[in-house]
Design a protein around this motif. Structure first.
Motif, PDB file in Angstrom:
ATOM      1  N   UNK A   1       0.838  -1.199   0.000  1.00  0.00           N
ATOM      2  CA  UNK A   1       0.000   0.000   0.000  1.00  0.00           C
ATOM      3  C   UNK A   1       0.876   1.253   0.000  1.00  0.00           C
ATOM      4  N   UNK A   2       0.304   2.298  -0.459  1.00  0.00           N
ATOM      5  CA  UNK A   2       0.998   3.589  -0.494  1.00  0.00           C
ATOM      6  C   UNK A   2      -0.029   4.670  -0.218  1.00  0.00           C
ATOM      7  N   UNK A   3       0.303   5.564   0.691  1.00  0.00           N
ATOM      8  CA  UNK A   3      -0.612   6.665   0.987  1.00  0.00           C
ATOM      9  C   UNK A   3       0.052   7.960   0.567  1.00  0.00           C
ATOM     10  N   UNK A   4      -0.581   8.668  -0.272  1.00  0.00           N
ATOM     11  CA  UNK A   4      -0.006   9.919  -0.781  1.00  0.00           C
ATOM     12  C   UNK A   4       1.436   9.697  -1.222  1.00  0.00           C
ATOM     13  N   UNK A   5       1.689   8.575  -1.817  1.00  0.00           N
ATOM     14  CA  UNK A   5       3.034   8.301  -2.312  1.00  0.00           C
ATOM     15  C   UNK A   5       3.998   7.818  -1.249  1.00  0.00           C
ATOM     16  N   UNK A   6       3.516   7.692  -0.023  1.00  0.00           N
ATOM     17  CA  UNK A   6       4.416   7.205   1.025  1.00  0.00           C
ATOM     18  C   UNK A   6       4.294   5.692   1.108  1.00  0.00           C
ATOM     19  N   UNK A   7       5.437   5.016   0.924  1.00  0.00           N
ATOM     20  CA  UNK A   7       5.417   3.556   0.952  1.00  0.00           C
ATOM     21  C   UNK A   7       6.036   3.056   2.253  1.00  0.00           C
ATOM     22  N   UNK A   8       5.861   1.768   2.509  1.00  0.00           N
ATOM     23  CA  UNK A   8       6.330   1.220   3.779  1.00  0.00           C
ATOM     24  C   UNK A   8       7.124  -0.056   3.524  1.00  0.00           C
ATOM     25  N   UNK A   9       8.320  -0.151   4.109  1.00  0.00           N
ATOM     26  CA  UNK A   9       9.084  -1.404   4.002  1.00  0.00           C
ATOM     27  C   UNK A   9       8.374  -2.514   4.786  1.00  0.00           C
ATOM     28  N   UNK A  10       8.471  -3.709   4.265  1.00  0.00           N
ATOM     29  CA  UNK A  10       7.871  -4.838   4.964  1.00  0.00           C
ATOM     30  C   UNK A  10       8.934  -5.562   5.776  1.00  0.00           C
ATOM     31  N   UNK A  11       9.502  -4.863   6.772  1.00  0.00           N
ATOM     32  CA  UNK A  11      10.523  -5.489   7.617  1.00  0.00           C
ATOM     33  C   UNK A  11       9.887  -6.482   8.580  1.00  0.00           C
TER      34      UNK A  11
END
Ligand code: HEC
Length: 209
Positions: free
Chosen positions: A9-19
Protein backbone atom coordinates in the motif's frame (compact mmCIF):
# COMPACT_ATOMS: atom_id res chain seq x y z
CA UNK A 1 18.11 -1.44 2.00
CA UNK A 2 16.52 -1.00 -1.37
CA UNK A 3 16.04 -4.76 -1.68
CA UNK A 4 13.81 -4.94 1.35
CA UNK A 5 10.34 -5.82 0.08
CA UNK A 6 7.64 -3.21 0.44
CA UNK A 7 4.10 -3.56 1.62
CA UNK A 8 1.70 -3.14 -1.22
CA UNK A 9 0.00 0.00 0.00
CA UNK A 10 1.00 3.59 -0.49
CA UNK A 11 -0.61 6.67 0.99
CA UNK A 12 -0.01 9.92 -0.78
CA UNK A 13 3.03 8.30 -2.31
CA UNK A 14 4.42 7.21 1.03
CA UNK A 15 5.42 3.56 0.95
CA UNK A 16 6.33 1.22 3.78
CA UNK A 17 9.08 -1.40 4.00
CA UNK A 18 7.87 -4.84 4.96
CA UNK A 19 10.52 -5.49 7.62
CA UNK A 20 9.84 -8.63 9.61
CA UNK A 21 9.77 -8.34 13.40
CA UNK A 22 12.98 -9.66 14.94
CA UNK A 23 12.70 -13.31 15.93
CA UNK A 24 13.61 -12.68 19.57
CA UNK A 25 10.80 -10.15 19.80
CA UNK A 26 8.22 -12.54 18.38
CA UNK A 27 9.27 -15.32 20.71
CA UNK A 28 9.18 -12.99 23.69
CA UNK A 29 5.65 -12.10 22.72
CA UNK A 30 4.67 -15.75 22.43
CA UNK A 31 6.33 -16.47 25.77
CA UNK A 32 4.29 -13.80 27.58
CA UNK A 33 1.11 -15.41 26.29
CA UNK A 34 2.24 -18.90 27.27
CA UNK A 35 3.33 -17.81 30.77
CA UNK A 36 0.23 -15.77 31.41
CA UNK A 37 -2.20 -18.57 32.51
CA UNK A 38 0.42 -20.12 34.79
CA UNK A 39 1.20 -16.79 36.31
CA UNK A 40 -2.49 -16.17 36.85
CA UNK A 41 -3.03 -19.58 38.44
CA UNK A 42 -0.03 -19.15 40.70
CA UNK A 43 -0.97 -15.76 42.08
CA UNK A 44 -4.76 -15.72 41.87
CA UNK A 45 -5.79 -19.24 42.83
CA UNK A 46 -4.70 -21.76 45.42
CA UNK A 47 -2.27 -21.23 48.28
CA UNK A 48 -0.05 -18.47 47.03
CA UNK A 49 -2.60 -15.81 46.21
CA UNK A 50 -1.65 -12.24 46.87
CA UNK A 51 -4.45 -12.06 49.43
CA UNK A 52 -3.21 -15.08 51.38
CA UNK A 53 0.36 -13.81 51.28
CA UNK A 54 -0.89 -10.52 52.65
CA UNK A 55 -2.78 -12.28 55.44
CA UNK A 56 0.28 -14.32 56.29
CA UNK A 57 2.40 -11.20 56.47
CA UNK A 58 -0.14 -9.45 58.67
CA UNK A 59 -0.34 -12.41 61.04
CA UNK A 60 3.42 -12.52 61.28
CA UNK A 61 3.47 -8.80 61.86
CA UNK A 62 1.10 -8.96 64.82
CA UNK A 63 2.88 -12.02 66.19
CA UNK A 64 6.09 -9.99 66.28
CA UNK A 65 4.35 -6.91 67.59
CA UNK A 66 2.67 -8.78 70.43
CA UNK A 67 5.59 -11.07 71.17
CA UNK A 68 6.67 -9.07 74.18
CA UNK A 69 3.23 -8.81 75.81
CA UNK A 70 1.84 -12.28 75.07
CA UNK A 71 -1.94 -12.75 75.16
CA UNK A 72 -3.61 -10.07 77.21
CA UNK A 73 -6.86 -10.72 79.05
CA UNK A 74 -9.51 -8.02 79.32
CA UNK A 75 -9.50 -8.03 83.11
CA UNK A 76 -9.21 -5.08 85.45
CA UNK A 77 -5.60 -5.62 86.51
CA UNK A 78 -4.36 -5.93 82.94
CA UNK A 79 -6.32 -2.90 81.79
CA UNK A 80 -5.22 -0.78 84.74
CA UNK A 81 -1.63 -1.88 84.18
CA UNK A 82 -1.54 -1.08 80.48
CA UNK A 83 -3.22 2.25 81.11
CA UNK A 84 0.18 3.22 82.56
CA UNK A 85 2.17 2.09 79.53
CA UNK A 86 2.30 5.02 77.23
CA UNK A 87 3.53 3.22 74.13
CA UNK A 88 0.82 0.56 74.35
CA UNK A 89 -1.81 3.25 74.88
CA UNK A 90 -0.45 4.73 71.66
CA UNK A 91 -0.90 1.41 69.94
CA UNK A 92 -4.53 1.46 71.12
CA UNK A 93 -4.81 4.93 69.67
CA UNK A 94 -3.80 3.63 66.25
CA UNK A 95 -6.53 0.96 66.43
CA UNK A 96 -8.99 3.68 67.41
CA UNK A 97 -7.86 5.89 64.52
CA UNK A 98 -8.43 3.05 62.06
CA UNK A 99 -11.78 1.71 63.22
CA UNK A 100 -13.52 4.05 65.62
CA UNK A 101 -13.12 7.70 64.69
CA UNK A 102 -15.84 7.58 62.03
CA UNK A 103 -18.45 7.26 64.79
CA UNK A 104 -16.67 8.51 67.90
CA UNK A 105 -14.74 11.45 66.43
CA UNK A 106 -11.00 11.89 65.88
CA UNK A 107 -10.40 12.53 69.57
CA UNK A 108 -13.30 10.53 70.97
CA UNK A 109 -15.47 13.64 71.25
CA UNK A 110 -18.47 11.78 69.82
CA UNK A 111 -20.42 11.83 66.54
CA UNK A 112 -22.92 9.04 65.95
CA UNK A 113 -21.35 7.30 68.91
CA UNK A 114 -21.24 8.88 72.35
CA UNK A 115 -18.58 11.22 73.65
CA UNK A 116 -15.82 9.14 75.26
CA UNK A 117 -13.99 12.10 76.77
CA UNK A 118 -16.43 13.04 79.52
CA UNK A 119 -17.20 11.32 82.82
CA UNK A 120 -20.54 9.78 81.83
CA UNK A 121 -21.06 6.43 80.14
CA UNK A 122 -24.05 4.38 79.06
CA UNK A 123 -22.66 0.86 79.26
CA UNK A 124 -19.56 1.25 81.33
CA UNK A 125 -18.88 1.25 85.04
CA UNK A 126 -15.58 -0.58 85.23
CA UNK A 127 -12.57 -1.00 82.94
CA UNK A 128 -13.52 -4.52 81.77
CA UNK A 129 -16.91 -3.14 80.66
CA UNK A 130 -15.09 -1.15 77.97
CA UNK A 131 -13.57 -4.27 76.47
CA UNK A 132 -16.92 -6.04 76.72
CA UNK A 133 -18.77 -3.31 74.80
CA UNK A 134 -16.07 -3.26 72.13
CA UNK A 135 -16.01 -7.03 71.80
CA UNK A 136 -19.76 -7.60 71.84
CA UNK A 137 -21.17 -4.30 70.57
CA UNK A 138 -24.15 -2.46 72.05
CA UNK A 139 -27.62 -1.24 71.22
CA UNK A 140 -28.32 -3.89 68.57
CA UNK A 141 -25.23 -3.15 66.58
CA UNK A 142 -25.45 0.65 66.64
CA UNK A 143 -22.13 0.11 68.32
CA UNK A 144 -20.76 -2.76 66.22
CA UNK A 145 -19.20 -5.86 67.79
CA UNK A 146 -15.48 -6.05 67.10
CA UNK A 147 -14.83 -9.48 68.60
CA UNK A 148 -14.45 -11.19 65.23
CA UNK A 149 -12.56 -8.36 63.58
CA UNK A 150 -9.93 -7.46 66.14
CA UNK A 151 -7.57 -9.69 68.08
CA UNK A 152 -8.04 -9.75 71.85
CA UNK A 153 -4.78 -7.82 72.30
CA UNK A 154 -6.10 -5.10 70.02
CA UNK A 155 -9.37 -5.00 71.95
CA UNK A 156 -7.53 -4.72 75.26
CA UNK A 157 -5.24 -1.97 73.98
CA UNK A 158 -7.98 0.06 72.30
CA UNK A 159 -9.96 -0.27 75.56
CA UNK A 160 -6.99 1.13 77.40
CA UNK A 161 -6.87 4.03 74.97
CA UNK A 162 -10.60 4.65 75.44
CA UNK A 163 -10.06 4.60 79.21
CA UNK A 164 -7.29 7.18 78.77
CA UNK A 165 -9.67 9.53 76.93
CA UNK A 166 -11.93 9.83 79.93
CA UNK A 167 -11.84 13.30 81.43
CA UNK A 168 -10.02 14.88 78.50
CA UNK A 169 -13.32 16.71 77.82
CA UNK A 170 -12.59 17.67 74.22
CA UNK A 171 -14.18 21.01 73.45
CA UNK A 172 -17.26 20.95 71.25
CA UNK A 173 -17.84 17.30 72.10
CA UNK A 174 -21.22 15.64 72.14
CA UNK A 175 -23.24 16.27 75.33
CA UNK A 176 -22.78 13.66 78.04
CA UNK A 177 -24.96 10.55 77.84
CA UNK A 178 -25.53 7.99 80.55
CA UNK A 179 -24.32 8.26 84.10
CA UNK A 180 -21.22 9.50 85.79
CA UNK A 181 -19.18 6.55 86.90
CA UNK A 182 -16.64 5.99 89.68
CA UNK A 183 -13.00 6.76 88.94
CA UNK A 184 -10.86 4.05 87.35
CA UNK A 185 -9.05 1.92 89.90
CA UNK A 186 -5.51 2.74 90.96
CA UNK A 187 -2.98 0.85 88.84
CA UNK A 188 -1.40 -2.16 90.55
CA UNK A 189 1.48 -0.84 92.65
CA UNK A 190 4.21 -2.53 90.60
CA UNK A 191 2.80 -1.19 87.32
CA UNK A 192 3.42 2.43 88.19
CA UNK A 193 7.17 2.21 88.25
CA UNK A 194 7.27 0.18 85.03
CA UNK A 195 5.65 3.10 83.32
CA UNK A 196 6.34 3.51 79.63
CA UNK A 197 9.81 2.06 79.62
CA UNK A 198 8.83 -1.42 78.46
CA UNK A 199 12.27 -2.90 78.69
CA UNK A 200 11.47 -6.49 78.27
CA UNK A 201 12.84 -8.33 81.31
CA UNK A 202 11.51 -5.78 83.78
CA UNK A 203 7.99 -5.61 82.44
CA UNK A 204 7.10 -9.27 82.88
CA UNK A 205 6.11 -9.42 86.55
CA UNK A 206 3.88 -6.36 86.19
CA UNK A 207 1.59 -8.01 83.67
CA UNK A 208 -0.15 -9.68 86.54
CA UNK A 209 -2.80 -11.42 84.46
C1 HEC B 1 -20.87 2.57 63.31
C2 HEC B 1 -20.53 3.51 64.33
C3 HEC B 1 -19.56 3.08 65.42
C4 HEC B 1 -18.29 2.60 65.30
C5 HEC B 1 -17.51 2.35 64.02
C6 HEC B 1 -17.81 2.41 66.64
N1 HEC B 1 -18.76 2.76 67.54
FE1 HEC B 1 -18.57 2.66 69.57
N2 HEC B 1 -20.53 3.22 69.75
C7 HEC B 1 -21.37 3.57 68.72
C8 HEC B 1 -22.68 3.90 69.25
C9 HEC B 1 -23.88 4.36 68.45
C10 HEC B 1 -22.60 3.71 70.65
C11 HEC B 1 -23.73 3.91 71.67
C12 HEC B 1 -24.56 2.68 71.77
C13 HEC B 1 -25.79 2.93 72.61
O1 HEC B 1 -26.39 3.98 72.44
O2 HEC B 1 -26.11 2.08 73.43
C14 HEC B 1 -21.23 3.29 70.93
C15 HEC B 1 -20.74 3.02 72.20
C16 HEC B 1 -19.41 2.77 72.48
C17 HEC B 1 -18.88 2.65 73.81
C18 HEC B 1 -19.68 2.73 75.09
C19 HEC B 1 -19.88 4.17 75.43
C20 HEC B 1 -20.77 4.35 76.66
O3 HEC B 1 -21.15 5.49 76.91
O4 HEC B 1 -21.06 3.37 77.33
C21 HEC B 1 -17.53 2.45 73.67
C22 HEC B 1 -16.52 2.28 74.78
C23 HEC B 1 -17.25 2.43 72.27
N3 HEC B 1 -18.41 2.63 71.56
C24 HEC B 1 -15.98 2.23 71.74
C25 HEC B 1 -15.75 2.04 70.39
C26 HEC B 1 -14.49 1.62 69.86
C27 HEC B 1 -13.23 1.38 70.66
C28 HEC B 1 -14.65 1.51 68.51
C29 HEC B 1 -13.64 1.06 67.49
C30 HEC B 1 -13.09 -0.26 67.66
C31 HEC B 1 -16.01 1.89 68.20
N4 HEC B 1 -16.65 2.19 69.37
C32 HEC B 1 -16.53 1.94 66.93
C33 HEC B 1 -21.05 3.62 67.39
C34 HEC B 1 -19.86 3.17 66.85
Amino acid sequence: MSETPKTDHAYDGIEEYDNPLPGWWKWLFVATIVICPFYWMYYQTGQRTVASQFEGAMAENSRLKFQEIGDLQPDEVTLATYLQKENWVKFGKSVFATHCTSCHGAKGEGKVGPNLTDEAFKHIRTLPDIAKVIEKGANNGAMPAWGHRLQMNEIVLVSVYVASLRGTNIEGGKPAEGQEIPAWPEPPSDAVTEDATEDSGEAEPAEGA
